[in-house]
Design a protein around this motif. Structure first.
Motif, PDB file in Angstrom:
ATOM      1  N   SER A   1      -2.495   3.015  10.777  1.00  0.00           N
ATOM      2  CA  SER A   1      -1.437   3.303  11.736  1.00  0.00           C
ATOM      3  C   SER A   1      -0.086   2.788  11.242  1.00  0.00           C
ATOM      4  O   SER A   1       0.928   3.503  11.280  1.00  0.00           O
ATOM      5  N   VAL A   2      -0.065   1.539  10.763  1.00  0.00           N
ATOM      6  CA  VAL A   2       1.176   0.942  10.270  1.00  0.00           C
ATOM      7  C   VAL A   2       1.684   1.699   9.044  1.00  0.00           C
ATOM      8  O   VAL A   2       2.874   2.012   8.932  1.00  0.00           O
ATOM      9  N   GLU A   3       0.778   2.031   8.133  1.00  0.00           N
ATOM     10  CA  GLU A   3       1.178   2.700   6.896  1.00  0.00           C
ATOM     11  C   GLU A   3       1.632   4.133   7.144  1.00  0.00           C
ATOM     12  O   GLU A   3       2.536   4.629   6.453  1.00  0.00           O
ATOM     13  N   THR A   4       1.031   4.805   8.123  1.00  0.00           N
ATOM     14  CA  THR A   4       1.464   6.160   8.459  1.00  0.00           C
ATOM     15  C   THR A   4       2.930   6.171   8.867  1.00  0.00           C
ATOM     16  O   THR A   4       3.703   7.048   8.455  1.00  0.00           O
ATOM     17  N   GLU A   5       3.332   5.199   9.677  1.00  0.00           N
ATOM     18  CA  GLU A   5       4.727   5.103  10.089  1.00  0.00           C
ATOM     19  C   GLU A   5       5.634   4.796   8.902  1.00  0.00           C
ATOM     20  O   GLU A   5       6.752   5.304   8.804  1.00  0.00           O
ATOM     21  N   MET A   6       5.142   3.947   7.994  1.00  0.00           N
ATOM     22  CA  MET A   6       5.939   3.602   6.821  1.00  0.00           C
ATOM     23  C   MET A   6       6.140   4.810   5.919  1.00  0.00           C
ATOM     24  O   MET A   6       7.236   5.024   5.377  1.00  0.00           O
ATOM     25  N   TYR A   7       5.099   5.600   5.717  1.00  0.00           N
ATOM     26  CA  TYR A   7       5.216   6.810   4.900  1.00  0.00           C
ATOM     27  C   TYR A   7       6.220   7.777   5.528  1.00  0.00           C
ATOM     28  O   TYR A   7       7.051   8.373   4.830  1.00  0.00           O
ATOM     29  N   LYS A   8       6.137   7.920   6.836  1.00  0.00           N
ATOM     30  CA  LYS A   8       7.032   8.820   7.543  1.00  0.00           C
ATOM     31  C   LYS A   8       8.479   8.369   7.393  1.00  0.00           C
ATOM     32  O   LYS A   8       9.380   9.177   7.100  1.00  0.00           O
TER      33      LYS A   8
ATOM     34  N   HIS B   1       0.824  -1.207   0.000  1.00  0.00           N
ATOM     35  CA  HIS B   1       0.000   0.000   0.000  1.00  0.00           C
ATOM     36  C   HIS B   1       0.859   1.259   0.000  1.00  0.00           C
ATOM     37  O   HIS B   1       0.569   2.226  -0.722  1.00  0.00           O
ATOM     38  N   ARG B   2       1.913   1.265   0.807  1.00  0.00           N
ATOM     39  CA  ARG B   2       2.781   2.437   0.869  1.00  0.00           C
ATOM     40  C   ARG B   2       3.462   2.681  -0.470  1.00  0.00           C
ATOM     41  O   ARG B   2       3.591   3.814  -0.942  1.00  0.00           O
ATOM     42  N   SER B   3       3.895   1.603  -1.113  1.00  0.00           N
ATOM     43  CA  SER B   3       4.582   1.760  -2.395  1.00  0.00           C
ATOM     44  C   SER B   3       3.627   2.236  -3.490  1.00  0.00           C
ATOM     45  O   SER B   3       4.056   2.862  -4.463  1.00  0.00           O
ATOM     46  N   LEU B   4       2.339   1.945  -3.337  1.00  0.00           N
ATOM     47  CA  LEU B   4       1.340   2.363  -4.319  1.00  0.00           C
ATOM     48  C   LEU B   4       0.786   3.747  -4.040  1.00  0.00           C
ATOM     49  O   LEU B   4       0.185   4.372  -4.919  1.00  0.00           O
ATOM     50  N   GLY B   5       0.947   4.209  -2.803  1.00  0.00           N
ATOM     51  CA  GLY B   5       0.404   5.515  -2.439  1.00  0.00           C
ATOM     52  C   GLY B   5      -1.026   5.467  -1.934  1.00  0.00           C
ATOM     53  O   GLY B   5      -1.767   6.452  -2.050  1.00  0.00           O
ATOM     54  N   ILE B   6      -1.435   4.328  -1.365  1.00  0.00           N
ATOM     55  CA  ILE B   6      -2.780   4.221  -0.784  1.00  0.00           C
ATOM     56  C   ILE B   6      -2.886   5.189   0.390  1.00  0.00           C
ATOM     57  O   ILE B   6      -1.980   5.277   1.223  1.00  0.00           O
ATOM     58  N   THR B   7      -4.002   5.914   0.491  1.00  0.00           N
ATOM     59  CA  THR B   7      -4.178   6.915   1.538  1.00  0.00           C
ATOM     60  C   THR B   7      -5.227   6.501   2.552  1.00  0.00           C
ATOM     61  O   THR B   7      -6.089   5.658   2.272  1.00  0.00           O
ATOM     62  N   ALA B   8      -5.168   7.128   3.723  1.00  0.00           N
ATOM     63  CA  ALA B   8      -6.145   6.841   4.778  1.00  0.00           C
ATOM     64  C   ALA B   8      -7.553   7.181   4.318  1.00  0.00           C
ATOM     65  O   ALA B   8      -8.529   6.518   4.723  1.00  0.00           O
ATOM     66  N   GLU B   9      -7.689   8.184   3.459  1.00  0.00           N
ATOM     67  CA  GLU B   9      -9.008   8.615   2.986  1.00  0.00           C
ATOM     68  C   GLU B   9      -9.681   7.571   2.103  1.00  0.00           C
ATOM     69  O   GLU B   9     -10.906   7.608   1.901  1.00  0.00           O
ATOM     70  N   GLN B  10      -8.905   6.633   1.576  1.00  0.00           N
ATOM     71  CA  GLN B  10      -9.486   5.617   0.702  1.00  0.00           C
ATOM     72  C   GLN B  10     -10.067   4.436   1.475  1.00  0.00           C
ATOM     73  O   GLN B  10     -10.848   3.655   0.916  1.00  0.00           O
ATOM     74  N   TYR B  11      -9.710   4.292   2.737  1.00  0.00           N
ATOM     75  CA  TYR B  11     -10.213   3.155   3.521  1.00  0.00           C
ATOM     76  C   TYR B  11     -11.730   3.162   3.711  1.00  0.00           C
ATOM     77  O   TYR B  11     -12.367   2.106   3.596  1.00  0.00           O
ATOM     78  N   PRO B  12     -12.359   4.304   4.011  1.00  0.00           N
ATOM     79  CA  PRO B  12     -13.832   4.298   4.104  1.00  0.00           C
ATOM     80  C   PRO B  12     -14.498   3.900   2.790  1.00  0.00           C
ATOM     81  O   PRO B  12     -15.548   3.241   2.795  1.00  0.00           O
ATOM     82  N   ILE B  13     -13.906   4.285   1.671  1.00  0.00           N
ATOM     83  CA  ILE B  13     -14.446   3.907   0.364  1.00  0.00           C
ATOM     84  C   ILE B  13     -14.416   2.397   0.210  1.00  0.00           C
ATOM     85  O   ILE B  13     -15.390   1.768  -0.227  1.00  0.00           O
ATOM     86  N   VAL B  14     -13.286   1.799   0.580  1.00  0.00           N
ATOM     87  CA  VAL B  14     -13.145   0.344   0.508  1.00  0.00           C
ATOM     88  C   VAL B  14     -14.170  -0.329   1.424  1.00  0.00           C
ATOM     89  O   VAL B  14     -14.845  -1.279   1.026  1.00  0.00           O
ATOM     90  N   GLY B  15     -14.300   0.180   2.653  1.00  0.00           N
ATOM     91  CA  GLY B  15     -15.232  -0.416   3.605  1.00  0.00           C
ATOM     92  C   GLY B  15     -16.664  -0.380   3.110  1.00  0.00           C
ATOM     93  O   GLY B  15     -17.405  -1.376   3.212  1.00  0.00           O
ATOM     94  N   GLN B  16     -17.076   0.742   2.559  1.00  0.00           N
ATOM     95  CA  GLN B  16     -18.440   0.887   2.052  1.00  0.00           C
ATOM     96  C   GLN B  16     -18.741  -0.122   0.946  1.00  0.00           C
ATOM     97  O   GLN B  16     -19.797  -0.771   0.950  1.00  0.00           O
ATOM     98  N   ASN B  17     -17.813  -0.275   0.018  1.00  0.00           N
ATOM     99  CA  ASN B  17     -18.036  -1.196  -1.100  1.00  0.00           C
ATOM    100  C   ASN B  17     -17.901  -2.655  -0.686  1.00  0.00           C
ATOM    101  O   ASN B  17     -18.569  -3.524  -1.256  1.00  0.00           O
ATOM    102  N   LEU B  18     -17.064  -2.936   0.308  1.00  0.00           N
ATOM    103  CA  LEU B  18     -16.945  -4.309   0.799  1.00  0.00           C
ATOM    104  C   LEU B  18     -18.228  -4.751   1.483  1.00  0.00           C
ATOM    105  O   LEU B  18     -18.720  -5.868   1.259  1.00  0.00           O
ATOM    106  N   LEU B  19     -18.787  -3.890   2.297  1.00  0.00           N
ATOM    107  CA  LEU B  19     -20.056  -4.227   2.968  1.00  0.00           C
ATOM    108  C   LEU B  19     -21.177  -4.407   1.955  1.00  0.00           C
ATOM    109  O   LEU B  19     -22.025  -5.301   2.099  1.00  0.00           O
ATOM    110  N   GLN B  20     -21.201  -3.558   0.927  1.00  0.00           N
ATOM    111  CA  GLN B  20     -22.219  -3.691  -0.103  1.00  0.00           C
ATOM    112  C   GLN B  20     -22.066  -5.011  -0.845  1.00  0.00           C
ATOM    113  O   GLN B  20     -23.058  -5.684  -1.157  1.00  0.00           O
ATOM    114  N   ALA B  21     -20.822  -5.420  -1.095  1.00  0.00           N
ATOM    115  CA  ALA B  21     -20.585  -6.691  -1.776  1.00  0.00           C
ATOM    116  C   ALA B  21     -21.030  -7.863  -0.917  1.00  0.00           C
ATOM    117  O   ALA B  21     -21.625  -8.828  -1.421  1.00  0.00           O
TER     118      ALA B  21
END
Length: 413
Positions: free
Chosen positions: A135-142, A85-105
């Motif tokens: 939390s883990v990815e925030t440290e990795m980005y830093k 995720h860090r190497s791809l540039g996944i952001t914290a703001e994208q997690y709610p989007i993923v959660g919403q679509n996973l629950l719908q699926a």
């Protein structure tokens, strides 16, 4: 923390996820890309077409449900995914989007079986799991940005040299366009390469292992050209790199990432086994041991179709000759007349040969290659009695499984 009731509900869905997990994740990606088509610029389209990404996510969701009361159990898997995720540039703001679509699926695939109670429990559990990732990815980005020579996002690198290593593998020597320092890395790690390819609708991002030791003024990636096969289209990115990218061109790279790394604190002998282009992280490990003048005993084993497909052979032999106690061994499945005298075994790697060339099973074993190849090597090492804790391997692409199904593929292919 999750309530006991929520944990019980999540664990009750484990049998359902075992059966319907892939159907859920397949529908999830359909929903995700329909509602947020911009995310097509992040995900590997080839892995989507082949179903690898869906299977990997299904396995991750299944593991999260199974160990929802002991999330520390899956922390290694979390870190592995977080590196990607860090190497791809996944952001914290994208997690709610993923959660919403996973629950719908989940709701769509399970139908009436997905009660409000189950959906609410999964929404709560997803929030906890997402917070762990963030939390883990925030440290990795830093860490990636603040280390010496580090950076955030993508940075321009110029192709200083392009070297043909075999009939299918080419190396690219990459130096920073800004002339600044570059971050070090652990042998075995990779970088993401981000490309806008003419004629392609979406951006393409691929991860390539760094194939030389850290501490150089360049990064080197060695890329296999993925030509079309029956039922499998050619690799868009690899073909573009081979055919279109030339010396002097500029590529966008992420800072190095990855969990598959050589333990430099382990003083025991090390065995590096690779198949095909899977030798790239192994060469990085070998070169690191050679450059640091390590006194560890090193056994380097590589399997290729023939000498025509064997990349970096001369470089590996040179490093082995420079390293006390190191040996190199080649296995060719279909050697040509030109290969006479340059390989050590014809056919496929087997246990008697491993036991003959490896001084002791009391060693750290690292291997990489096609999934069927890795399943075969894993089975041989376990059959020999090598402890699972001493066995380390890397998937190119989404994490898979070295189970009996993969082993069957190794036997039949």
């Amino acid at each position: 923390m999750l309530s006991e009731k929520t944990i019980a509900i999540i664990k009750s869905t484990v049998p359902v996820l075992e059966v319907h997990g892939t159907a859920i994740t397949k529908r999830f990606y359909q929903l995700l890309f329909t509602s947020h088509p911009e995310l097509m610029n992040v995900f590997n389209h080839a892995n989507q077409r082949q179903g690898k990404q869906q299977t990997a996510l299904a396995n991750a969701v299944y593991a999260a449900a199974k160990y929802i009361d002991k999330l520390e159990t899956i922390l290694p898997a979390v870190k592995q995914i977080a590196h990607k995720h860090r190497s791809l540039g996944i952001t914290a703001e994208q997690y709610p989007i993923v959660g919403q679509n996973l629950l719908q699926a989940i709701k769509e695939v399970l139908g009436d079986a997905a009660t409000d109670e189950i959906l609410n429990a999964w929404a709560e559990a997803y929030g906890v799991i997402a917070s762990v990732f963030i939390s883990v990815e925030t440290e990795m980005y830093k860490e990636a940005e603040e280390q010496h020579g580090g950076w955030a996002g993508y940075r321009e690198f110029r192709v200083e040299r392009k070297v043909r290593e075999s009939s299918v593998i080419t190396s690219f020597y990459l130096v920073p366009q800004d002339g600044g320092a570059i971050a070090s890395f652990e042998p075995g790690q990779y970088v993401s390469v981000k490309l806008d390819i003419p004629g392609e609708t979406n951006t393409h991002i691929r991860q390539y292992s760094l194939s030389d030791a850290p501490g150089k003024p360049y990064y080197r990636i060695s890329v296999k050209r993925e030509d079309a096969l029956p039922g499998k289209p050619a690799g868009v990115v690899s073909v573009y790199l081979h055919e279109q990218v030339k010396e002097g061109d500029v590529l966008l790279l992420s800072a190095p990432a990855g969990h598959f790394t050589l333990d430099l604190k382990d003083a025991r002998p090390v065995v590096l086994i690779s198949g095909g282009v899977g030798l790239t992280p192994m060469v990085s490990m070998l070169n690191t041991l050679a450059d640091t003048k390590s006194d560890r005993q090193v056994t380097f084993i590589h399997a290729a179709q023939s000498g025509d497909f064997h990349a970096l052979k001369q470089q590996v032999e040179e490093k082995v000759n420079q390293t006390s106690g190191a040996t190199a061994h080649w296995c060719y499945a279909q050697p040509t007349a030109q290969d006479t005298g340059v390989f050590h075994k014809e056919g496929y790697i087997d246990l008697p040969w491993l036991q003959e060339i490896i001084p002791s099973k009391d060693a750290a074993f690292y291997f990489c290659g096609p999934t069927p190849f890795m399943a075969h090597i894993n089975r041989l090492l376990l059959q020999w009695g090598v402890p699972a804790a001493d066995i380390h391997y890397e998937f190119f692409g989404p994490a898979g499984s070295l189970d009996e199904e993969s082993e069957k593929a190794a036997v039949t292919n």
